[in-house]
Design an enzyme around this catalytic site. Structure first.
Site, PDB file in Angstrom:
ATOM      1  N   TRP A 103      -4.766   8.188   8.864  1.00 16.88           N
ATOM      2  CA  TRP A 103      -3.396   8.486   8.430  1.00 16.88           C
ATOM      3  C   TRP A 103      -3.388   9.338   7.172  1.00 16.88           C
ATOM      4  O   TRP A 103      -2.559  10.231   7.022  1.00 16.88           O
ATOM      5  CB  TRP A 103      -2.586   7.194   8.252  1.00 16.88           C
ATOM      6  CG  TRP A 103      -2.447   6.479   9.557  1.00 16.88           C
ATOM      7  CD1 TRP A 103      -3.040   5.307   9.920  1.00 16.88           C
ATOM      8  CD2 TRP A 103      -1.699   6.922  10.716  1.00 16.88           C
ATOM      9  NE1 TRP A 103      -2.702   4.987  11.215  1.00 16.88           N
ATOM     10  CE2 TRP A 103      -1.882   5.952  11.726  1.00 16.88           C
ATOM     11  CE3 TRP A 103      -0.900   8.029  10.985  1.00 16.88           C
ATOM     12  CZ2 TRP A 103      -1.290   6.056  12.989  1.00 16.88           C
ATOM     13  CZ3 TRP A 103      -0.308   8.145  12.237  1.00 16.88           C
ATOM     14  CH2 TRP A 103      -0.514   7.167  13.223  1.00 16.88           C
ATOM     15  N   ASP A 171       1.587   6.158   0.836  1.00 15.05           N
ATOM     16  CA  ASP A 171       1.956   5.705   2.173  1.00 15.05           C
ATOM     17  C   ASP A 171       1.600   4.220   2.204  1.00 15.05           C
ATOM     18  O   ASP A 171       0.426   3.856   2.211  1.00 15.05           O
ATOM     19  CB  ASP A 171       1.151   6.494   3.214  1.00 15.05           C
ATOM     20  CG  ASP A 171       1.364   5.968   4.632  1.00 15.05           C
ATOM     21  OD1 ASP A 171       2.150   5.016   4.806  1.00 15.05           O
ATOM     22  OD2 ASP A 171       0.746   6.534   5.558  1.00 15.05           O
ATOM     23  N   LYS A 195       5.697  -2.568  10.725  1.00 11.50           N
ATOM     24  CA  LYS A 195       4.591  -3.510  10.513  1.00 11.50           C
ATOM     25  C   LYS A 195       5.070  -4.703   9.681  1.00 11.50           C
ATOM     26  O   LYS A 195       5.171  -5.810  10.177  1.00 11.50           O
ATOM     27  CB  LYS A 195       3.416  -2.813   9.856  1.00 11.50           C
ATOM     28  CG  LYS A 195       2.861  -1.707  10.748  1.00 11.50           C
ATOM     29  CD  LYS A 195       2.120  -0.668   9.966  1.00 11.50           C
ATOM     30  CE  LYS A 195       1.941   0.610  10.728  1.00 11.50           C
ATOM     31  NZ  LYS A 195       1.314   0.476  12.052  1.00 11.50           N
TER      32      LYS A 195
HETATM   33  N1  PMP Z   1       0.679   5.642   7.955  1.00 12.42           N
HETATM   34  C1  PMP Z   1       0.051   4.490   8.263  1.00 12.42           C
HETATM   35  C2  PMP Z   1      -0.817   3.857   7.228  1.00 12.42           C
HETATM   36  C3  PMP Z   1       0.207   3.935   9.526  1.00 12.42           C
HETATM   37  O1  PMP Z   1      -0.428   2.802   9.831  1.00 12.42           O
HETATM   38  C4  PMP Z   1       1.037   4.581  10.461  1.00 12.42           C
HETATM   39  C5  PMP Z   1       1.310   4.008  11.827  1.00 12.42           C
HETATM   40  N2  PMP Z   1       0.422   3.183  12.354  1.00 12.42           N
HETATM   41  C6  PMP Z   1       1.640   5.779  10.106  1.00 12.42           C
HETATM   42  C7  PMP Z   1       1.460   6.265   8.838  1.00 12.42           C
HETATM   43  C8  PMP Z   1       2.520   6.528  11.066  1.00 12.42           C
HETATM   44  O2  PMP Z   1       3.733   5.909  11.092  1.00 12.42           O
HETATM   45  P1  PMP Z   1       4.934   6.388  12.033  1.00 12.42           P
HETATM   46  O3  PMP Z   1       4.539   6.066  13.414  1.00 12.42           O
HETATM   47  O4  PMP Z   1       6.067   5.543  11.505  1.00 12.42           O
HETATM   48  O5  PMP Z   1       5.128   7.824  11.797  1.00 12.42           O
END
Ligand code: PMP
Length: 359
Positions: A103, A171, A195
């Site tokens: 991510w 994030d 989450k």
């Molecule tokens: N950042 C992290 C740390 C994640 O775990 C995730 C999704 N698993 C995301 C970003 C992406 O999130 P989204 O699907 O809400 O765009």
């Protein structure tokens, strides 16, 4: 209701009292004669829900509404990968990014499309199995971006980086509300809700007011923190139901005693699973070897004998332990044990890990 232990990484388990209250709200909200799904986003019923969720969000994080905006946006954390640099990375500036997982890599890839990026550190060479300790920071950087918890790799920052005075952007999708940290160290924090905070479809953005003032003026309106903050997340129709459920989750967190109590529980829960893995290192290969960097939200591990993976998952399912398959990019197993995940489920997994190892 016969609930299983759902270890899935997100959308993920929500507290049962939240699901119960939300289901009542779907039928009727506040004696209005309308479902929460039916009320106007500009009417008094949603106004009260929104204000409550917004106030609780800052209160749970220990932040003042004088200093921070609490926004409920759409587009997921993934849109924030782009919005952060669009708003905060001006011409001639550099943003520092620490690459601690898939991510983080996506976040910095988006930032590179907008402006100059310095990778201040990366743990990619060690398959993201630890958090870097040395950062090569840019003097006068626009901001420093980190991913507080790495959902796929199963690592978390044991302590926030000291930084060099640049605004700290994070994030926090997979560990917001999980740890009792000083949230005022962040200048901007974002998290997809699915989450620890609620249903998929809303993204929490908590941003220091002074940083919003400095953000770019030349963006499409809906991508500008200034517009979104000034319109109190109501520039367009917000994800009203998701905001309602986030408010219920925040109320549940406050009823539990806040993030301090939640963190203590989370540490105990994760400790049960890590202890079971560590007791059988001949059978299991925990993905994160630096113990201080182990996530209390996502426990990642492999079997030394990969031939037995299918048997491990099948045996787990028989005990109603579901969602343990690791991310498709890394394989192995992952137990996601967010705030709402019950301690009994962690105990059940720990027992299964031990029983499977004993054969
Ligand atoms: N950042 C992290 C740390 C994640 O775990 C995730 C999704 N698993 C995301 C970003 C992406 O999130 P989204 O699907 O809400 O765009």
């Amino acid at each position: 209701m016969n609930r299983i232990y759902n270890f899935s990484p997100g959308p993920a388990i929500l507290p049962v009292p939240v699901l119960e209250e939300a289901s009542r709200g779907v039928l009727e909200i506040n004696g209005s004669g309308m479902s929460v799904l039916e009320v106007s986003h500009r009417g008094k019923h949603f106004e009260a829900i929104h204000a409550d969720a917004r106030d609780r969000l800052l209160r749970v994080l220990g932040l003042s509404p004088d200093d921070y905006y609490a926004l409920f946006l759409q587009g997921g954390a993934s849109l924030q990968f782009a919005m952060v640099p669009m708003n905060l990375l001006g011409p001639g500036q550099t943003a520092d990014y620490v690459n601690t997982g898939e991510w983080s890599s996506k976040a910095l890839k988006e930032a590179k499309k907008i402006g100059a990026v310095n990778v201040a550190a990366s743990s990619e060479d060690s398959r993201f199995s630890c958090i870097p300790t040395q950062l090569n920071l840019t003097p006068g950087a626009a901001y420093l971006h980190i991913t507080t918890n790495n959902t796929i790799a199963g690592t978390e920052w044991p302590e926030l980086p000291a930084g060099n005075g640049a605004p700290l952007v994070a994030d926090a999708s997979s560990d917001i509300f999980a740890r009792d940290i000083d949230y005022s160290k962040f200048d901007l924090l974002y998290a997809g809700a699915q989450k620890n905070a609620g249903p998929a479809g809303v993204t929490l953005v908590v941003v220091r007011k002074s940083l919003v003032e400095k953000s770019s003026d030349s963006l499409p309106t809906i991508l500008s923190y200034k517009t979104l903050a000034k319109g109190d997340s109501l520039f367009n129709t917000p994800p009203a139901f998701c905001i309602y459920v986030v408010g219920l989750v925040l109320k549940w967190i406050e009823e539990q005693g806040g993030v301090k109590v939640i963190e203590k529980r989370n540490r105990e829960k994760a400790g049960l699973i890590y202890a079971a893995l560590d007791a059988h290192l001949d059978v299991y290969d925990p993905a994160v070897t630096v113990k201080a960097d182990r996530s209390i939200m996502n426990v990642t591990f492999r079997l030394r004998d990969t031939e037995k993976e299918a048997a491990f998952l099948a045996g787990a399912k028989e005990r109603k332990l579901d969602g343990l398959k690791g991310h498709r990019l890394v394989g192995g197993f992952r137990a996601s044990i967010y705030n709402a995940f019950p301690a009994e489920g962690c105990q059940a997994l720990a027992e299964y890990i031990q029983d499977f190892a004993r054969g």
